[in-house]
Design a protein around this motif. Structure first.
Motif, PDB file in Angstrom:
ATOM      1  N   ARG A  30      44.268  40.003  35.561  1.00 34.21           N
ATOM      2  CA  ARG A  30      43.502  39.423  36.665  1.00 34.21           C
ATOM      3  C   ARG A  30      42.020  39.769  36.591  1.00 34.21           C
ATOM      4  O   ARG A  30      41.197  39.131  37.246  1.00 34.21           O
ATOM      5  N   TRP A  53      37.426  35.761  35.644  1.00 36.32           N
ATOM      6  CA  TRP A  53      38.419  36.397  36.527  1.00 36.32           C
ATOM      7  C   TRP A  53      38.348  35.779  37.922  1.00 36.32           C
ATOM      8  O   TRP A  53      39.348  35.716  38.624  1.00 36.32           O
ATOM      9  N   ASN A  73      47.637  34.457  37.556  1.00 38.58           N
ATOM     10  CA  ASN A  73      47.577  35.911  37.403  1.00 38.58           C
ATOM     11  C   ASN A  73      48.942  36.566  37.578  1.00 38.58           C
ATOM     12  O   ASN A  73      49.220  37.600  36.975  1.00 38.58           O
TER      13      ASN A  73
END
Length: 120
Positions: A30, A53, A73
């Motif tokens: 993540r 991200w 994620n």
């Protein structure tokens, strides 16, 4: 140990679609920027798309409007949806981790690649 495993490549006709997947392990997914590159025989590795991200995305000029990158994620996976494929999209597609830039040298980790072949 970081591992990136691509899947989803294959042989399709011009105008078809394909979805590539890249499953990552060994990193805090993540928090990591991810990217896709491709390399055709005799050509340099080319930037395709990247996703930060924070889900900001970037695309190479030749694929913008046809390809879409996103990430899950929860599954530590990044995807590349490729629509309206053209013969010039034929290449080995690589997943990479560690940057959102357009220069392949900025990326720290690479998958083994998956072949995409588009016939006319």
């Amino acid at each position: 140990q970081v591992q990136l495993v691509e899947s989803g490549g294959g042989l399709v006709q011009a105008g078809d679609s394909l979805r590539l997947s890249c499953a990552a392990s060994g990193l805090t997914f993540r928090s990591v920027h991810m990217g896709w590159f491709r390399q055709a025989p005799g050509k340099e590795r080319e930037f395709v798309a990247s996703i930060r991200w924070d889900v900001v995305t970037y695309y190479g000029g030749s694929v913008k409007g046809r390809f879409n990158i996103w990430r899950d994620n929860a599954k530590s996976t990044v995807y590349l949806q490729m629509n309206n494929l053209r013969p010039e999209d034929t290449a080995v597609y690589y997943c990479a981790a560690g940057s959102s830039g357009t220069n392949w040298e900025q990326y720290a980790y690479w998958g083994q690649g998956t072949q995409v072949t588009v016939s006319s």
